[in-house]
Design an enzyme around this catalytic site. Structure first.
Site, PDB file in Angstrom:
ATOM      1  N   PHE A 113       1.316  -1.137  -0.046  1.00  0.00           N
ATOM      2  CA  PHE A 113       0.039   0.461   0.259  1.00  0.00           C
ATOM      3  C   PHE A 113       0.690   0.712   0.121  1.00  0.00           C
ATOM      4  O   PHE A 113       0.758   2.367   1.197  1.00  0.00           O
ATOM      5  CB  PHE A 113      -0.773  -0.290   1.409  1.00  0.00           C
ATOM      6  CG  PHE A 113      -1.844   0.490   1.456  1.00  0.00           C
ATOM      7  CD1 PHE A 113      -2.920   0.695   0.150  1.00  0.00           C
ATOM      8  CD2 PHE A 113      -2.076   2.103   1.387  1.00  0.00           C
ATOM      9  CE1 PHE A 113      -4.884   1.043   0.150  1.00  0.00           C
ATOM     10  CE2 PHE A 113      -3.773   2.956   1.573  1.00  0.00           C
ATOM     11  CZ  PHE A 113      -4.948   2.160   0.918  1.00  0.00           C
ATOM     12  N   LYS A 138       8.859  -4.943 -11.449  1.00  0.00           N
ATOM     13  CA  LYS A 138      10.128  -5.005 -12.435  1.00  0.00           C
ATOM     14  C   LYS A 138      10.896  -6.519 -12.523  1.00  0.00           C
ATOM     15  O   LYS A 138      11.271  -7.134 -12.714  1.00  0.00           O
ATOM     16  CB  LYS A 138       9.767  -4.575 -13.437  1.00  0.00           C
ATOM     17  CG  LYS A 138      10.939  -2.895 -12.720  1.00  0.00           C
ATOM     18  CD  LYS A 138       9.626  -2.045 -12.792  1.00  0.00           C
ATOM     19  CE  LYS A 138      10.646  -1.314 -11.983  1.00  0.00           C
ATOM     20  NZ  LYS A 138       9.601   0.244 -12.253  1.00  0.00           N
ATOM     21  N   ASP A 185      17.796  -0.554 -13.502  1.00  0.00           N
ATOM     22  CA  ASP A 185      16.220  -0.952 -13.555  1.00  0.00           C
ATOM     23  C   ASP A 185      15.583  -1.334 -15.259  1.00  0.00           C
ATOM     24  O   ASP A 185      14.693  -1.819 -15.733  1.00  0.00           O
ATOM     25  CB  ASP A 185      14.963   0.439 -12.949  1.00  0.00           C
ATOM     26  CG  ASP A 185      13.975   0.248 -13.259  1.00  0.00           C
ATOM     27  OD1 ASP A 185      13.342  -0.007 -12.693  1.00  0.00           O
ATOM     28  OD2 ASP A 185      13.450   1.814 -13.841  1.00  0.00           O
ATOM     29  N   LYS A 235      13.155  -3.840 -17.358  1.00  0.00           N
ATOM     30  CA  LYS A 235      11.816  -3.798 -17.905  1.00  0.00           C
ATOM     31  C   LYS A 235      12.401  -4.677 -19.484  1.00  0.00           C
ATOM     32  O   LYS A 235      11.200  -4.824 -20.089  1.00  0.00           O
ATOM     33  CB  LYS A 235      11.590  -2.820 -18.143  1.00  0.00           C
ATOM     34  CG  LYS A 235      11.548  -1.575 -16.855  1.00  0.00           C
ATOM     35  CD  LYS A 235      11.189  -0.315 -17.312  1.00  0.00           C
ATOM     36  CE  LYS A 235      10.981   0.288 -15.767  1.00  0.00           C
ATOM     37  NZ  LYS A 235      11.318   1.892 -15.277  1.00  0.00           N
TER      38      LYS A 235
HETATM   39  N1  LIG Z   1       6.795   4.360  -8.158  1.00  0.00           N
HETATM   40  C1  LIG Z   1       6.303   3.823  -9.509  1.00  0.00           C
HETATM   41  O1  LIG Z   1       6.097   4.512  -9.825  1.00  0.00           O
HETATM   42  C2  LIG Z   1       5.938   2.611  -9.837  1.00  0.00           C
HETATM   43  C3  LIG Z   1       5.890   2.296 -11.584  1.00  0.00           C
HETATM   44  C4  LIG Z   1       6.270   0.407 -11.769  1.00  0.00           C
HETATM   45  C5  LIG Z   1       6.611  -0.467 -10.753  1.00  0.00           C
HETATM   46  N2  LIG Z   1       6.516   0.068  -9.598  1.00  0.00           N
HETATM   47  C6  LIG Z   1       7.086  -1.144  -8.942  1.00  0.00           C
HETATM   48  O2  LIG Z   1       6.127  -1.548  -8.153  1.00  0.00           O
HETATM   49  C7  LIG Z   1       6.328  -1.801  -7.097  1.00  0.00           C
HETATM   50  C8  LIG Z   1       6.156  -1.429  -5.509  1.00  0.00           C
HETATM   51  O3  LIG Z   1       5.893  -0.148  -5.602  1.00  0.00           O
HETATM   52  P1  LIG Z   1       5.953   1.374  -4.544  1.00  0.00           P
HETATM   53  O4  LIG Z   1       6.616   2.461  -5.730  1.00  0.00           O
HETATM   54  O5  LIG Z   1       4.463   1.004  -4.769  1.00  0.00           O
HETATM   55  O6  LIG Z   1       6.454   1.246  -3.660  1.00  0.00           O
HETATM   56  P2  LIG Z   1       6.498   1.700  -1.888  1.00  0.00           P
HETATM   57  O7  LIG Z   1       6.137   3.117  -2.132  1.00  0.00           O
HETATM   58  O8  LIG Z   1       7.799   1.646  -1.685  1.00  0.00           O
HETATM   59  O9  LIG Z   1       5.698   0.650  -1.392  1.00  0.00           O
HETATM   60  C9  LIG Z   1       5.959  -0.400  -1.291  1.00  0.00           C
HETATM   61  C10 LIG Z   1       4.799  -1.790  -0.334  1.00  0.00           C
HETATM   62  O10 LIG Z   1       4.611  -2.636   0.182  1.00  0.00           O
HETATM   63  C11 LIG Z   1       4.802  -2.827   1.269  1.00  0.00           C
HETATM   64  N3  LIG Z   1       6.134  -4.753   1.444  1.00  0.00           N
HETATM   65  C12 LIG Z   1       7.115  -4.345   1.499  1.00  0.00           C
HETATM   66  N4  LIG Z   1       7.302  -5.541   1.356  1.00  0.00           N
HETATM   67  C13 LIG Z   1       6.017  -6.345   1.864  1.00  0.00           C
HETATM   68  C14 LIG Z   1       6.245  -7.272   2.140  1.00  0.00           C
HETATM   69  N5  LIG Z   1       6.894  -8.583   2.403  1.00  0.00           N
HETATM   70  N6  LIG Z   1       5.000  -8.131   2.403  1.00  0.00           N
HETATM   71  C15 LIG Z   1       3.407  -7.097   2.794  1.00  0.00           C
HETATM   72  N7  LIG Z   1       4.087  -6.375   2.493  1.00  0.00           N
HETATM   73  C16 LIG Z   1       5.446  -5.250   2.099  1.00  0.00           C
HETATM   74  C17 LIG Z   1       5.491  -1.862   2.028  1.00  0.00           C
HETATM   75  O11 LIG Z   1       4.783  -2.173   3.665  1.00  0.00           O
HETATM   76  P3  LIG Z   1       4.052  -0.438   4.184  1.00  0.00           P
HETATM   77  O12 LIG Z   1       3.216   0.834   3.928  1.00  0.00           O
HETATM   78  O13 LIG Z   1       3.834  -1.071   5.628  1.00  0.00           O
HETATM   79  O14 LIG Z   1       6.279  -0.326   4.474  1.00  0.00           O
HETATM   80  C18 LIG Z   1       4.674  -0.560   1.123  1.00  0.00           C
HETATM   81  O15 LIG Z   1       3.136  -0.601   1.614  1.00  0.00           O
HETATM   82  C19 LIG Z   1       7.739  -2.571  -6.926  1.00  0.00           C
HETATM   83  O16 LIG Z   1       8.484  -3.265  -7.143  1.00  0.00           O
HETATM   84  C20 LIG Z   1       8.004  -0.879  -8.135  1.00  0.00           C
HETATM   85  O17 LIG Z   1       9.114  -1.403  -8.978  1.00  0.00           O
HETATM   86  C21 LIG Z   1       6.159   1.327  -9.040  1.00  0.00           C
END
Ligand SMILES: NC(=O)c1ccc[n+]([C@@H]2O[C@H](COP(=O)([O-])OP(=O)(O)OC[C@H]3O[C@@H](n4cnc5c(N)ncnc54)[C@H](OP(=O)(O)O)[C@@H]3O)[C@@H](O)[C@H]2O)c1
Length: 432
Positions: free
Chosen positions: A28, A113, A209, A213
């Site tokens: 989240f 990714k 990264d 991709k």
């Molecule tokens: N951000 C982007 O624009 C983007 C774009 C494309 C792809 N992605 C990919 O999407 C994924 C998420 O990115 P994000 O930017 O949303 O990351 P983020 O903002 O750092 O959020 C990560 C979330 O994962 C939760 N988490 C971490 N380890 C966990 C576990 N073992 N079990 C359950 N929950 C866990 C964290 O929990 P807490 O909240 O409790 O810390 C947090 O809510 C990544 O793999 C990233 O590479 C991101």
């Protein structure tokens, strides 16, 4: 007869598009919360989040408390949940979540990714074994629907090449180096301040990264299944302001370009390396944090996709599209891998490169096929020459000692062409 068939199809369609999706969400953060918001605005989808698994139960969330859990199994073993959406930021736990979901008979959607690229062979096997669907449009270029287009639209035989800007952080930094003449460090700092780069920027800046991709896109474009480590890559960490000046003189900009080009012998030359991009190239139009993909195919010529490659709502929109596709049991068929003869990565090619450096002793100039330009007077020296792809694959001198290697536009030279060019230069020199 025709009418009966049509009625049946309509009925079936209605049934499928109304399949109720009960979602277990992992993560989240930027993407997970974005998806929560986006789903609230699309009630027609008939999809509801039943539980959200996060890591830190003490964090304040913008959603009801009873939605959250830290117990992954309560989602993975819940028979009511038929879709697991995994958007966490830890690679191995993400693989565990996605693989367990598939084994437990659930469909899965992921944006991770790094996890997907590193575990692609296992995930392909699991999809075969379980018959479940794993979709991950958000993992490459976020909001740009490039995976599904490669999968569905472009036949392998007609796909001559694909080149793309797949990392918004590095593109933002390079844009600022060009347009505002910021040096690398100041541009990176600005990207971090504006939220376009992580506090630890290594994954983006050093090309990891983009490489992850590209590993995924090579599969959907050409059926190539390779570990990221077998694809030649670097990032923008060594690019100097002086390189940007040279690019300007050549009426080009510098972009971190992921490229794949089909060769005459059927192999595919693929790499992720900074490249001079001419003003008239579609990719020159891609600035700041945006992504762009140019696909070159037989008969259609070039097609250009452009959009946001990161960010909460743009990424969530791709996740939403995957969830929506699950309503009608959509799966990647991996056509290029299973229904065509898959291509292999080629190494028997040559690249035209620009290399800038502080000290000539760092550059093995004898290993170039030939040199076309040589500028030794300036403080930052540079050369332009042609070098074997394998020389870059097997050595690291071009990434070390502050050396910056940038590909020329249209950098790939196939062996046959090289021989012709060699012959021509010998003819010109009056040797043959
Ligand atoms: N951000 C982007 O624009 C983007 C774009 C494309 C792809 N992605 C990919 O999407 C994924 C998420 O990115 P994000 O930017 O949303 O990351 P983020 O903002 O750092 O959020 C990560 C979330 O994962 C939760 N988490 C971490 N380890 C966990 C576990 N073992 N079990 C359950 N929950 C866990 C964290 O929990 P807490 O909240 O409790 O810390 C947090 O809510 C990544 O793999 C990233 O590479 C991101």
């Amino acid at each position: 007869m025709q009418k009966i068939q049509k009625d049946y199809m309509l009925q079936n369609d209605t049934m499928d598009t109304h399949k109720k999706l009960t979602i277990g969400l992992f993560g989240f953060g930027v993407v997970g919360e974005g998806l929560y918001k986006v789903l609230q605005q699309t009630p027609s989808l008939n999809a509801a989040i039943r539980k959200v698994c996060i890591k830190d139960p003490t964090k304040k969330r913008n959603a009801p408390d009873e939605l959250f859990t830290t117990d992954a199994d309560s989602i993975l073993n819940d028979p009511e949940i038929n879709v697991v959406v995994e958007v966490i930021n830890e690679t191995e736990p993400a693989f565990h979540i996605v693989s367990t979901a598939l084994k437990n008979g659930k469909d899965a959607v992921s944006a991770s990714k790094k996890m997907l690229a590193e575990h692609l062979p296992e995930l392909l096997a699991l999809q075969e074994e379980t018959g479940r669907s794993l979709l991950y449009e958000a993992a490459a270029c976020a909001s740009i629907p490039v995976i599904r287009n490669l999968e569905e639209y472009y036949d392998n035989d007609l796909l001559h090449g694909i080149k793309a800007i797949v990392n918004g952080s590095t593109n933002f930094i390079l844009t600022k180096m060009f347009e505002e003449k910021l040096d690398f460090k100041s541009a990176l700092l600005l990207a971090q301040q504006l939220g376009f780069a992580e506090s630890d920027p290594k994954l983006d800046v050093e090309g990891y990264d983009a490489l992850n991709k590209w590993t995924l896109l090579l599969n959907h474009a050409y059926g190539i299944v390779e570990k990221p480590s077998s694809i030649i890559f670097t990032g923008i960490q060594n690019i100097q302001l002086q390189d940007a000046v040279v690019a300007g003189e050549k009426h080009s900009s510098i972009k971190l370009v992921a490229q794949a080009q089909k060769l005459k012998d059927g192999g595919v030359a693929a790499f992720v390396i900074p490249q001079f991009v001419k003003q008239e190239d579609h990719l020159a139009f891609v600035k700041n944090e945006y992504n762009g993909v140019v696909i070159e195919s037989g008969f259609a010529d070039k097609q250009f996709f452009y959009g946001k490659g990161a960010g909460s709502l743009p990424t969530a929109s791709a996740v939403l599209s995957d969830i929506s596709a699950l309503r009608y049991q959509y799966k990647y068929e991996y056509k290029k891998l299973y229904h065509h003869r898959p291509h292999e990565l080629a190494t028997d090619v040559f690249l035209r490169v620009y290399v800038s450096f502080d000290n000539l002793s760092y550059i093995p100039k004898d290993r170039f096929e030939w040199l076309e330009e040589w500028h030794a007077q300036e403080e930052r020296k540079y050369l332009v020459g042609v070098i074997a792809f394998n020389e870059l694959k097997e050595n690291n001198w071009w990434k070390e000692n502050n050396t910056s290697l940038i590909l020329a536009p249209e950098p790939v030279i196939e062996d046959i062409e090289l021989r012709k060019l060699r012959k021509k230069s010998l003819e010109l020199a009056g040797i043959i």
